[in-house]
Design an enzyme around this catalytic site. Structure first.
Site, mmCIF file in Angstrom:
data_model
loop_
_atom_site.group_PDB
_atom_site.id
_atom_site.type_symbol
_atom_site.label_atom_id
_atom_site.label_comp_id
_atom_site.label_asym_id
_atom_site.label_seq_id
_atom_site.Cartn_x
_atom_site.Cartn_y
_atom_site.Cartn_z
ATOM 1 C CE LYS A 216 -31.213 -36.973 -11.403
ATOM 2 N NZ LYS A 216 -32.303 -37.630 -11.976
ATOM 3 C CG ASN A 217 -34.071 -39.911 -9.860
ATOM 4 O OD1 ASN A 217 -33.834 -38.628 -10.374
ATOM 5 N ND2 ASN A 217 -33.420 -41.070 -10.350
ATOM 6 N NE ARG B 124 -36.975 -42.152 -19.362
ATOM 7 C CZ ARG B 124 -36.046 -41.391 -18.676
ATOM 8 N NH1 ARG B 124 -35.202 -40.674 -18.998
ATOM 9 N NH2 ARG B 124 -36.589 -41.135 -17.341
ATOM 10 C CB CYS C 214 -35.596 -40.440 -23.819
ATOM 11 S SG CYS C 214 -34.379 -41.239 -22.775
ATOM 12 C CG ASP D 89 -30.904 -44.459 -12.791
ATOM 13 O OD1 ASP D 89 -31.214 -44.499 -13.890
ATOM 14 O OD2 ASP D 89 -31.962 -43.984 -11.879
ATOM 15 N NE ARG E 84 -29.241 -32.792 -17.968
ATOM 16 C CZ ARG E 84 -30.223 -31.634 -18.233
ATOM 17 N NH1 ARG E 84 -31.085 -31.621 -17.336
ATOM 18 N NH2 ARG E 84 -30.044 -31.230 -19.443
#
Ligand code: EPU
Length: 462
Positions: free
Chosen positions: A22-23, A122, A117, A316, A408
């Site tokens: 995803k990132n 952030r 957030c 993460d 997500r």
């Protein structure tokens, strides 16, 4: 909003292929704004954040075709559209990745300012300072960032912030600098593998970039970029999540397309705690992708983990490892150096019998014999993943609300885990006709009412 219902105790076993990252995918998709020719991206994961990015690029005049083989083809149809509107940006912070490409290629960008957030402040100051160093004029109007420039000019930019380098900030500035006039030096650039993946795509489009994966990027601007065909790297956080799920359930799984070279810090911690991690392929020691077997007998030792920018231990995966260390014999220490407030999961894990002492950015995790199923609430993507792992390892039933956070970042997570033998099902609490819409459009910034007060908290993730 959907809920997961998990009956804990099943030992995970079987084989999975790790999905595209995803990132990595989000800034790669934003790079479609940089060229007029067709861009093909393969291995794009089917996630709600990816669908949000597709919607945003549609707003910005990018024509898109999804091919039978799962690849995604784009070509700019209308280059006059430059407004990334609040309705999409508010669902996903990574929308900010369109800012650099827009101002570099179209000389004007209007991008709604990303909001609050769930795990702390952030800011995007480094993104904006970087673009200013390239000659963009930036102002804030009605909650939108407006960036204008004729042609950007190369410059020297320091991207290090108080918590390390910024990943999407580096992606943004690198994507802008490739079309700037002259040389750009990005000092203290993020070294994350997703930045290397983006640099590889930009190079395939004709950009001159040296140093990707190191803290200094040197970019020689070009007049224009061409199309390209690129496959997105596998998702290191998804791979890590599956590995921890296997470890916590006393399982044995094989993962294909495991991004080995990107996960050495995590593999090191798994080995320290007593989880067996074996390469089954005969690729080189530093292979980008490998086939890996994860085996655990759940006599887990405690560990000391500090999250850091890559190649350190990734923030993460902090929440997922917190679940695992709940099951270790002894006390572990986890320090969060990227987002010192990223501990929303602690209170939920405590509802399942986890024992914690927190002091600022450090949590001491006291190992317990077992976790106990409970109703819990997901607060952001990785916190949700840690609760799923806790539910899989716990005795009894766990129900996890607000599963849209997981949608997500994990492709049909419950199906993947069921394939490995987990007892997990999704219960839809919305009428079937509107369920899909609810998942896709669930806001990243959500308003929750804390139990102790009538005041409102603003929450989001990523
Ligand atoms: N920071 C600043 N100023 C800025 C930008 C960041 O001070 O202008 C600070 C942040 O507050 C934070 C640190 O720098 O303390 C790192 O933030 P960064 O900008 O690197 O985060 P990001 O690029 O917004 C990406 C991932 C996150 C991941 C972080 C750190 C994407 C879309 N998101 O966010 O992923 O946690 O890097 O590795 O790439 C997730 O996938 O769950 C997720 C949150």
């Amino acid at each position: 909003m959907d809920t997961f219902v998990i009956e804990g105790g099943a030992r995970l076993s079987g084989r999975l292929q790790v999905d595209g990252s995803k990132n990595a995918a989000l800034p790669l998709m934003a790079a479609s704004l940089l060229a007029d020719e067709e861009l093909v991206l393969r291995n794009i994961p089917d996630l709600s954040d990816v669908r949000s990015m597709k919607a945003l690029l549609g707003q910005l005049g990018v024509d898109q075709v999804e091919a039978q083989d799962g690849s995604w083809k784009t070509q700019v149809g209308d280059p006059t559209l430059c407004h990334a509107q609040y309705d999409v940006v508010s669902t996903m912070r990574a929308s900010i990745c369109v800012l650099g490409p827009l101002v570099a290629r179209r000389h004007y960008a209007r991008v709604s300012m990303p909001g609050g957030c769930a795990f702390g402040h952030r800011p995007i100051d480094l993104h904006l300072r970087g673009l200013e160093a390239l000659g963009a004029r930036i102002r804030l109007e009605n909650g939108d960032i407006i960036a204008e420039a004729d042609r950007l000019k190369g410059g020297t930019i320091f991207m290090g912030g108080p918590f390390g380098s910024t990943v999407t900030g580096t992606a943004n500035i690198m994507s802008a600098a490739v079309l700037a006039e002259g040389t750009t030096v990005i000092e203290s650039a993020a070294c994350e593998p997703e930045i290397v993946d983006l640099a590889n795509l930009l190079k395939a489009m004709g950009a001159n970039i040296e140093g990707a994966g190191s803290p200094r990027l040197v970019i020689e601007g070009v007049d224009s970029l061409s199309g390209a065909d690129h496959s997105v790297m596998p998702d290191r956080i998804v791979a890590g999540t599956w590995a921890v799920a296997a470890a916590a359930t006393n399982g044995e799984i094989v993962l294909d397309r495991f991004p080995w070279d990107s996960l050495l810090a995590m593999v090191d911690v798994l080995k320290q705690v007593g989880v067996r991690v074996e390469r089954l392929d005969d690729g080189p020691e530093c292979a980008r992708e490998a086939t890996v077997r994860i085996t655990s007998e759940r006599h887990l030792r405690p560990a000391v983990i500090t999250t850091q920018p890559h190649p350190g231990f990734p923030t993460d995966l902090q929440a997922q490892f917190m679940t695992l260390l709940c099951l270790a014999e002894g006390n572990s220490v986890i320090t969060e150096k990227i987002y010192p407030e990223r501990f929303m999961h602690v209170a939920e894990l405590a509802r399942m019998g986890g024992l914690f002492t927190r002091q600022g950015p450090t949590v001491v995790v006291q190992g317990v014999k077992s976790l106990i199923g409970a109703p819990v609430m997901a607060s952001d993507l990785r916190a949700s993943a840690c609760l799923v792992i806790a539910g899989l390892a716990a005795q009894g039933t766990t129900t996890i609300n607000r599963v849209y956070h997981l949608d997500r970042g994990y492709v049909r997570m419950e199906e993947r885990l069921a394939q490995l033998g987990a007892s997990i099902r999704r219960v839809s609490n919305t009428p079937a006709s509107s369920a899909a819409k609810t998942n896709d459009s669930a806001p990243e910034i959500e308003i929750l009412t804390p139990p102790t007060s009538s005041a409102k908290l603003v929450k989001s993730d990523r």
